[in-house]
Design a protein around this motif. Structure first.
Motif, PDB file in Angstrom:
ATOM      1  N   VAL A  12       3.472 -43.400   1.088  1.00 36.32           N
ATOM      2  CA  VAL A  12       2.552 -42.580   1.881  1.00 36.32           C
ATOM      3  C   VAL A  12       1.136 -42.688   1.325  1.00 36.32           C
ATOM      4  CG1 VAL A  12       1.944 -40.227   2.576  1.00 36.32           C
ATOM      5  CG2 VAL A  12       4.346 -40.942   2.569  1.00 36.32           C
ATOM      6  N   GLU A  13       1.004 -42.599   0.012  1.00 40.90           N
ATOM      7  CA  GLU A  13      -0.313 -42.700  -0.619  1.00 40.90           C
ATOM      8  C   GLU A  13      -0.963 -44.050  -0.332  1.00 40.90           C
ATOM      9  OE1 GLU A  13       0.639 -41.982  -4.671  1.00 40.90           O
ATOM     10  OE2 GLU A  13       0.698 -39.802  -4.471  1.00 40.90           O
ATOM     11  N   THR A  14      -0.167 -45.096  -0.396  1.00 35.82           N
ATOM     12  CA  THR A  14      -0.689 -46.449  -0.122  1.00 35.82           C
ATOM     13  C   THR A  14      -1.181 -46.561   1.312  1.00 35.82           C
ATOM     14  OG1 THR A  14       0.807 -47.421  -1.751  1.00 35.82           O
ATOM     15  CG2 THR A  14      -0.105 -48.906  -0.082  1.00 35.82           C
ATOM     16  N   HIS A  15      -0.379 -46.057   2.255  1.00 32.78           N
ATOM     17  CA  HIS A  15      -0.775 -46.107   3.669  1.00 32.78           C
ATOM     18  C   HIS A  15      -2.024 -45.265   3.915  1.00 32.78           C
ATOM     19  CE1 HIS A  15       2.474 -48.517   5.064  1.00 32.78           C
ATOM     20  NE2 HIS A  15       3.419 -47.607   4.896  1.00 32.78           N
ATOM     21  N   MET A  16      -2.099 -44.118   3.268  1.00 29.82           N
ATOM     22  CA  MET A  16      -3.247 -43.234   3.463  1.00 29.82           C
ATOM     23  C   MET A  16      -4.531 -43.895   2.964  1.00 29.82           C
ATOM     24  SD  MET A  16      -4.398 -40.437   4.614  1.00 29.82           S
ATOM     25  CE  MET A  16      -5.624 -39.150   4.369  1.00 29.82           C
ATOM     26  N   SER A  17      -4.466 -44.548   1.824  1.00 28.03           N
ATOM     27  CA  SER A  17      -5.641 -45.259   1.310  1.00 28.03           C
ATOM     28  C   SER A  17      -6.086 -46.345   2.277  1.00 28.03           C
ATOM     29  CB  SER A  17      -5.318 -45.874  -0.056  1.00 28.03           C
ATOM     30  OG  SER A  17      -5.058 -44.879  -1.010  1.00 28.03           O
ATOM     31  N   SER A  18      -5.110 -47.054   2.847  1.00 24.88           N
ATOM     32  CA  SER A  18      -5.419 -48.116   3.796  1.00 24.88           C
ATOM     33  C   SER A  18      -6.045 -47.556   5.070  1.00 24.88           C
ATOM     34  CB  SER A  18      -4.139 -48.896   4.139  1.00 24.88           C
ATOM     35  OG  SER A  18      -4.414 -49.926   5.043  1.00 24.88           O
ATOM     36  N   VAL A  19      -5.518 -46.425   5.550  1.00 27.05           N
ATOM     37  CA  VAL A  19      -6.053 -45.788   6.757  1.00 27.05           C
ATOM     38  C   VAL A  19      -7.511 -45.394   6.555  1.00 27.05           C
ATOM     39  CG1 VAL A  19      -5.940 -43.694   8.179  1.00 27.05           C
ATOM     40  CG2 VAL A  19      -3.842 -44.952   7.653  1.00 27.05           C
ATOM     41  N   LEU A  20      -7.813 -44.725   5.453  1.00 26.10           N
ATOM     42  CA  LEU A  20      -9.186 -44.291   5.191  1.00 26.10           C
ATOM     43  C   LEU A  20     -10.133 -45.485   5.079  1.00 26.10           C
ATOM     44  CD1 LEU A  20      -8.582 -41.400   2.617  1.00 26.10           C
ATOM     45  CD2 LEU A  20      -9.104 -41.191   5.061  1.00 26.10           C
ATOM     46  N   ARG A  21      -9.655 -46.541   4.428  1.00 23.85           N
ATOM     47  CA  ARG A  21     -10.499 -47.729   4.269  1.00 23.85           C
ATOM     48  C   ARG A  21     -10.766 -48.387   5.624  1.00 23.85           C
ATOM     49  NH1 ARG A  21      -8.692 -52.636   4.064  1.00 23.85           N
ATOM     50  NH2 ARG A  21      -6.600 -51.949   3.439  1.00 23.85           N
ATOM     51  N   LYS A  22      -9.736 -48.564   6.434  1.00 18.49           N
ATOM     52  CA  LYS A  22      -9.900 -49.248   7.718  1.00 18.49           C
ATOM     53  C   LYS A  22     -10.763 -48.450   8.692  1.00 18.49           C
ATOM     54  CE  LYS A  22      -5.577 -51.907   7.663  1.00 18.49           C
ATOM     55  NZ  LYS A  22      -4.277 -52.140   8.353  1.00 18.49           N
ATOM     56  N   LEU A  23     -10.652 -47.119   8.624  1.00 14.38           N
ATOM     57  CA  LEU A  23     -11.424 -46.282   9.544  1.00 14.38           C
ATOM     58  C   LEU A  23     -12.765 -45.863   8.970  1.00 14.38           C
ATOM     59  CD1 LEU A  23      -8.583 -43.974  10.940  1.00 14.38           C
ATOM     60  CD2 LEU A  23      -9.498 -46.085  11.924  1.00 14.38           C
ATOM     61  N   GLN A  24     -13.040 -46.308   7.733  1.00 13.97           N
ATOM     62  CA  GLN A  24     -14.297 -46.015   7.054  1.00 13.97           C
ATOM     63  C   GLN A  24     -14.518 -44.503   6.926  1.00 13.97           C
ATOM     64  OE1 GLN A  24     -17.418 -48.230   9.033  1.00 13.97           O
ATOM     65  NE2 GLN A  24     -16.531 -50.186   8.479  1.00 13.97           N
ATOM     66  N   LEU A  25     -13.459 -43.830   6.476  1.00 15.37           N
ATOM     67  CA  LEU A  25     -13.495 -42.393   6.244  1.00 15.37           C
ATOM     68  C   LEU A  25     -13.280 -42.138   4.761  1.00 15.37           C
ATOM     69  CD1 LEU A  25     -11.253 -41.301   9.250  1.00 15.37           C
ATOM     70  CD2 LEU A  25     -13.757 -41.294   9.172  1.00 15.37           C
ATOM     71  N   SER A  26     -13.674 -40.955   4.293  1.00 13.22           N
ATOM     72  CA  SER A  26     -13.594 -40.717   2.851  1.00 13.22           C
ATOM     73  C   SER A  26     -12.677 -39.570   2.441  1.00 13.22           C
ATOM     74  CB  SER A  26     -15.001 -40.439   2.295  1.00 13.22           C
ATOM     75  OG  SER A  26     -15.565 -39.301   2.924  1.00 13.22           O
ATOM     76  N   SER A  27     -12.134 -38.817   3.408  1.00 16.80           N
ATOM     77  CA  SER A  27     -11.321 -37.673   3.038  1.00 16.80           C
ATOM     78  C   SER A  27     -10.361 -37.291   4.150  1.00 16.80           C
ATOM     79  CB  SER A  27     -12.215 -36.465   2.732  1.00 16.80           C
ATOM     80  OG  SER A  27     -12.863 -36.025   3.920  1.00 16.80           O
ATOM     81  N   ARG A  28      -9.377 -36.442   3.801  1.00 15.52           N
ATOM     82  CA  ARG A  28      -8.453 -35.919   4.803  1.00 15.52           C
ATOM     83  C   ARG A  28      -9.194 -35.101   5.846  1.00 15.52           C
ATOM     84  NH1 ARG A  28      -2.673 -34.213   2.434  1.00 15.52           N
ATOM     85  NH2 ARG A  28      -2.704 -33.212   4.453  1.00 15.52           N
ATOM     86  N   HIS A  29     -10.216 -34.369   5.403  1.00 15.97           N
ATOM     87  CA  HIS A  29     -10.989 -33.552   6.342  1.00 15.97           C
ATOM     88  C   HIS A  29     -11.645 -34.435   7.403  1.00 15.97           C
ATOM     89  CE1 HIS A  29     -13.569 -30.381   7.884  1.00 15.97           C
ATOM     90  NE2 HIS A  29     -14.610 -31.172   7.701  1.00 15.97           N
ATOM     91  N   GLU A  30     -12.244 -35.532   6.985  1.00 16.56           N
ATOM     92  CA  GLU A  30     -12.875 -36.447   7.938  1.00 16.56           C
ATOM     93  C   GLU A  30     -11.838 -37.073   8.870  1.00 16.56           C
ATOM     94  OE1 GLU A  30     -15.323 -39.384   6.160  1.00 16.56           O
ATOM     95  OE2 GLU A  30     -16.791 -37.960   5.386  1.00 16.56           O
ATOM     96  N   LEU A  31     -10.657 -37.367   8.315  1.00 13.82           N
ATOM     97  CA  LEU A  31      -9.591 -37.957   9.126  1.00 13.82           C
ATOM     98  C   LEU A  31      -9.130 -36.980  10.208  1.00 13.82           C
ATOM     99  CD1 LEU A  31      -7.583 -40.260   9.634  1.00 13.82           C
ATOM    100  CD2 LEU A  31      -6.050 -39.156   7.998  1.00 13.82           C
ATOM    101  N   THR A  32      -8.979 -35.715   9.836  1.00 12.18           N
ATOM    102  CA  THR A  32      -8.564 -34.708  10.810  1.00 12.18           C
ATOM    103  C   THR A  32      -9.586 -34.588  11.936  1.00 12.18           C
ATOM    104  OG1 THR A  32      -7.344 -33.450   9.145  1.00 12.18           O
ATOM    105  CG2 THR A  32      -8.007 -32.263  11.142  1.00 12.18           C
ATOM    106  N   ARG A  33     -10.859 -34.583  11.583  1.00 15.19           N
ATOM    107  CA  ARG A  33     -11.914 -34.492  12.599  1.00 15.19           C
ATOM    108  C   ARG A  33     -11.917 -35.749  13.481  1.00 15.19           C
ATOM    109  NH1 ARG A  33     -17.562 -33.346  10.133  1.00 15.19           N
ATOM    110  NH2 ARG A  33     -17.295 -35.501   9.449  1.00 15.19           N
TER     111      ARG A  33
END
Length: 214
Positions: A185-206
Protein backbone atom coordinates in the motif's frame (compact mmCIF):
# COMPACT_ATOMS: atom_id res chain seq x y z
CA UNK A 1 -32.58 -21.65 -13.91
CA UNK A 2 -30.19 -18.73 -14.41
CA UNK A 3 -26.64 -19.80 -15.24
CA UNK A 4 -23.98 -17.58 -13.63
CA UNK A 5 -20.20 -17.13 -13.94
CA UNK A 6 -18.39 -15.28 -11.12
CA UNK A 7 -15.33 -13.27 -12.18
CA UNK A 8 -13.09 -11.77 -9.49
CA UNK A 9 -9.35 -11.92 -8.84
CA UNK A 10 -9.76 -12.80 -5.15
CA UNK A 11 -10.55 -16.46 -4.46
CA UNK A 12 -11.92 -15.70 -1.00
CA UNK A 13 -14.34 -13.16 -2.41
CA UNK A 14 -15.52 -15.57 -5.12
CA UNK A 15 -16.15 -18.19 -2.45
CA UNK A 16 -18.08 -15.67 -0.39
CA UNK A 17 -20.26 -14.63 -3.34
CA UNK A 18 -20.98 -18.27 -4.18
CA UNK A 19 -22.02 -18.96 -0.58
CA UNK A 20 -24.20 -15.85 -0.42
CA UNK A 21 -25.95 -16.69 -3.67
CA UNK A 22 -26.52 -20.31 -2.74
CA UNK A 23 -27.91 -19.23 0.63
CA UNK A 24 -30.19 -16.50 -0.69
CA UNK A 25 -31.51 -17.98 -3.94
CA UNK A 26 -34.56 -20.19 -4.09
CA UNK A 27 -33.77 -23.87 -4.78
CA UNK A 28 -33.09 -24.36 -8.48
CA UNK A 29 -33.08 -20.63 -9.26
CA UNK A 30 -29.33 -20.19 -9.86
CA UNK A 31 -26.63 -22.44 -11.27
CA UNK A 32 -23.08 -21.14 -10.70
CA UNK A 33 -21.39 -22.87 -13.61
CA UNK A 34 -17.84 -21.46 -13.30
CA UNK A 35 -15.49 -18.97 -11.68
CA UNK A 36 -12.59 -16.98 -13.17
CA UNK A 37 -9.79 -14.81 -11.78
CA UNK A 38 -8.55 -12.68 -14.69
CA UNK A 39 -9.33 -11.68 -18.27
CA UNK A 40 -8.09 -14.85 -20.04
CA UNK A 41 -9.78 -17.28 -17.64
CA UNK A 42 -12.99 -15.22 -17.71
CA UNK A 43 -13.13 -15.19 -21.50
CA UNK A 44 -12.48 -18.94 -21.64
CA UNK A 45 -15.07 -19.79 -18.96
CA UNK A 46 -17.78 -17.64 -20.53
CA UNK A 47 -17.18 -19.07 -23.99
CA UNK A 48 -17.26 -22.61 -22.64
CA UNK A 49 -20.23 -22.38 -20.29
CA UNK A 50 -22.41 -19.76 -22.04
CA UNK A 51 -23.92 -18.27 -18.86
CA UNK A 52 -26.98 -16.07 -18.75
CA UNK A 53 -25.32 -13.57 -16.40
CA UNK A 54 -21.67 -12.81 -15.64
CA UNK A 55 -20.86 -11.24 -12.28
CA UNK A 56 -17.87 -9.18 -13.35
CA UNK A 57 -15.31 -7.33 -11.24
CA UNK A 58 -14.21 -4.03 -12.78
CA UNK A 59 -10.50 -4.26 -11.94
CA UNK A 60 -8.96 -7.54 -13.13
CA UNK A 61 -5.47 -8.65 -14.11
CA UNK A 62 -5.09 -8.62 -17.88
CA UNK A 63 -7.11 -5.52 -18.77
CA UNK A 64 -10.14 -5.29 -16.48
CA UNK A 65 -13.80 -6.10 -16.87
CA UNK A 66 -14.13 -3.87 -19.93
CA UNK A 67 -11.55 -6.00 -21.75
CA UNK A 68 -13.54 -9.14 -20.93
CA UNK A 69 -16.64 -7.63 -22.52
CA UNK A 70 -14.65 -6.37 -25.52
CA UNK A 71 -13.31 -9.84 -26.27
CA UNK A 72 -16.76 -11.39 -25.88
CA UNK A 73 -18.66 -9.03 -28.14
CA UNK A 74 -20.47 -11.86 -29.91
CA UNK A 75 -21.38 -13.87 -26.83
CA UNK A 76 -25.01 -13.89 -25.72
CA UNK A 77 -24.48 -13.15 -22.02
CA UNK A 78 -25.45 -10.22 -19.85
CA UNK A 79 -22.84 -8.59 -17.61
CA UNK A 80 -23.49 -7.30 -14.10
CA UNK A 81 -20.54 -5.43 -12.60
CA UNK A 82 -19.87 -6.28 -8.95
CA UNK A 83 -17.10 -4.03 -7.67
CA UNK A 84 -15.61 -2.41 -4.58
CA UNK A 85 -15.46 0.80 -6.62
CA UNK A 86 -18.38 3.21 -6.78
CA UNK A 87 -16.41 5.92 -8.61
CA UNK A 88 -18.11 7.70 -11.49
CA UNK A 89 -15.50 6.85 -14.12
CA UNK A 90 -15.63 3.13 -13.30
CA UNK A 91 -19.43 3.03 -13.44
CA UNK A 92 -19.68 5.00 -16.66
CA UNK A 93 -16.80 3.21 -18.39
CA UNK A 94 -18.19 -0.22 -17.49
CA UNK A 95 -21.67 0.61 -18.74
CA UNK A 96 -20.21 2.01 -21.96
CA UNK A 97 -18.26 -1.24 -22.24
CA UNK A 98 -21.48 -3.25 -22.34
CA UNK A 99 -22.59 -4.05 -18.77
CA UNK A 100 -26.34 -4.13 -18.03
CA UNK A 101 -25.87 -3.08 -14.42
CA UNK A 102 -23.43 -2.09 -11.71
CA UNK A 103 -23.65 -2.88 -7.99
CA UNK A 104 -21.08 -2.54 -5.23
CA UNK A 105 -19.72 -5.25 -2.94
CA UNK A 106 -21.74 -3.91 -0.02
CA UNK A 107 -24.84 -5.51 -1.57
CA UNK A 108 -26.58 -8.28 0.37
CA UNK A 109 -27.01 -11.80 -0.93
CA UNK A 110 -30.76 -11.34 -1.38
CA UNK A 111 -30.26 -8.06 -3.26
CA UNK A 112 -27.64 -9.66 -5.50
CA UNK A 113 -29.92 -12.57 -6.37
CA UNK A 114 -32.62 -10.06 -7.33
CA UNK A 115 -30.13 -8.02 -9.39
CA UNK A 116 -29.04 -11.16 -11.27
CA UNK A 117 -32.66 -12.10 -11.97
CA UNK A 118 -33.48 -8.63 -13.26
CA UNK A 119 -30.38 -8.45 -15.49
CA UNK A 120 -31.16 -11.92 -16.88
CA UNK A 121 -34.61 -10.64 -17.78
CA UNK A 122 -33.11 -7.68 -19.62
CA UNK A 123 -33.43 -4.93 -17.02
CA UNK A 124 -30.67 -2.43 -16.19
CA UNK A 125 -29.77 -2.53 -12.49
CA UNK A 126 -28.03 0.20 -10.47
CA UNK A 127 -28.11 1.53 -6.96
CA UNK A 128 -29.64 5.05 -6.89
CA UNK A 129 -26.26 6.80 -6.46
CA UNK A 130 -24.65 4.90 -9.33
CA UNK A 131 -27.65 5.48 -11.58
CA UNK A 132 -27.13 9.18 -10.93
CA UNK A 133 -23.59 8.96 -12.31
CA UNK A 134 -24.88 7.43 -15.54
CA UNK A 135 -27.54 10.10 -15.91
CA UNK A 136 -25.00 12.84 -15.20
CA UNK A 137 -22.66 11.45 -17.84
CA UNK A 138 -25.35 11.44 -20.51
CA UNK A 139 -26.41 14.93 -19.44
CA UNK A 140 -22.82 16.12 -19.85
CA UNK A 141 -22.29 17.25 -16.26
CA UNK A 142 -19.37 14.85 -15.71
CA UNK A 143 -16.34 15.46 -17.91
CA UNK A 144 -15.50 11.81 -18.41
CA UNK A 145 -12.67 12.39 -20.88
CA UNK A 146 -10.82 14.67 -18.47
CA UNK A 147 -11.21 12.21 -15.62
CA UNK A 148 -9.96 9.36 -17.80
CA UNK A 149 -6.89 11.35 -18.87
CA UNK A 150 -5.84 11.85 -15.25
CA UNK A 151 -6.49 8.25 -14.30
CA UNK A 152 -4.62 6.85 -17.31
CA UNK A 153 -1.41 7.66 -15.43
CA UNK A 154 -2.31 5.15 -12.72
CA UNK A 155 -2.44 1.38 -12.80
CA UNK A 156 -5.70 -0.33 -11.79
CA UNK A 157 -4.29 -1.21 -8.36
CA UNK A 158 -3.02 2.35 -7.86
CA UNK A 159 -6.53 3.61 -8.61
CA UNK A 160 -7.99 1.34 -5.94
CA UNK A 161 -5.42 2.46 -3.36
CA UNK A 162 -5.86 6.10 -4.34
CA UNK A 163 -9.62 5.98 -3.91
CA UNK A 164 -9.51 4.32 -0.48
CA UNK A 165 -6.77 6.60 0.85
CA UNK A 166 -8.64 9.65 -0.44
CA UNK A 167 -11.71 8.46 1.48
CA UNK A 168 -9.69 8.45 4.70
CA UNK A 169 -8.79 4.77 5.04
CA UNK A 170 -5.66 3.98 7.05
CA UNK A 171 -2.93 1.97 5.32
CA UNK A 172 -3.86 -1.12 7.36
CA UNK A 173 -7.50 -0.78 6.32
CA UNK A 174 -6.53 -0.46 2.65
CA UNK A 175 -4.31 -3.52 2.93
CA UNK A 176 -7.16 -5.55 4.43
CA UNK A 177 -9.68 -4.34 1.86
CA UNK A 178 -7.47 -5.15 -1.13
CA UNK A 179 -5.78 -8.29 0.26
CA UNK A 180 -2.28 -6.81 -0.01
CA UNK A 181 0.46 -5.92 2.50
CA UNK A 182 0.82 -2.54 4.21
CA UNK A 183 4.23 -2.21 2.53
CA UNK A 184 2.59 -2.65 -0.87
CA UNK A 185 0.00 0.00 0.00
CA UNK A 186 2.80 2.41 0.90
CA UNK A 187 4.57 1.71 -2.39
CA UNK A 188 1.40 2.30 -4.41
CA UNK A 189 0.63 5.48 -2.49
CA UNK A 190 4.08 6.91 -3.19
CA UNK A 191 3.63 6.12 -6.88
CA UNK A 192 0.17 7.73 -6.95
CA UNK A 193 1.41 10.98 -5.40
CA UNK A 194 4.38 11.10 -7.76
CA UNK A 195 2.32 10.45 -10.91
CA UNK A 196 -0.36 12.98 -9.96
CA UNK A 197 2.22 15.51 -8.77
CA UNK A 198 0.66 15.75 -5.31
CA UNK A 199 2.45 15.97 -1.99
CA UNK A 200 0.03 14.75 0.68
CA UNK A 201 -3.09 12.74 1.49
CA UNK A 202 -4.95 16.02 1.96
CA UNK A 203 -4.12 17.11 -1.59
CA UNK A 204 -5.09 13.68 -2.90
CA UNK A 205 -8.49 13.85 -1.19
CA UNK A 206 -9.14 17.29 -2.69
CA UNK A 207 -7.98 16.08 -6.13
CA UNK A 208 -10.31 13.05 -6.00
CA UNK A 209 -13.23 15.09 -4.67
CA UNK A 210 -12.88 17.67 -7.46
CA UNK A 211 -13.15 14.84 -10.00
CA UNK A 212 -16.09 13.18 -8.25
CA UNK A 213 -14.11 10.01 -7.59
CA UNK A 214 -15.19 9.60 -3.96
Amino acid sequence: MTRVVIVDDHAMFRAGVRAELQGAAAPGALDIVAEAEDVPTAVAAIREHRPDVVLLDVHLPGGGGIEVMRQLGGVDARFLALSVSDAAEDVIGTIRGGARGYVTKTITGTELVDAIRRVAEGDAVFSPRLAGFVLDAFAGSIEVAAVDEDLDRLTEREREVMRLIARGYAYKEVAKELFISVKTVETHMSSVLRKLQLSSRHELTRWASDRRLL
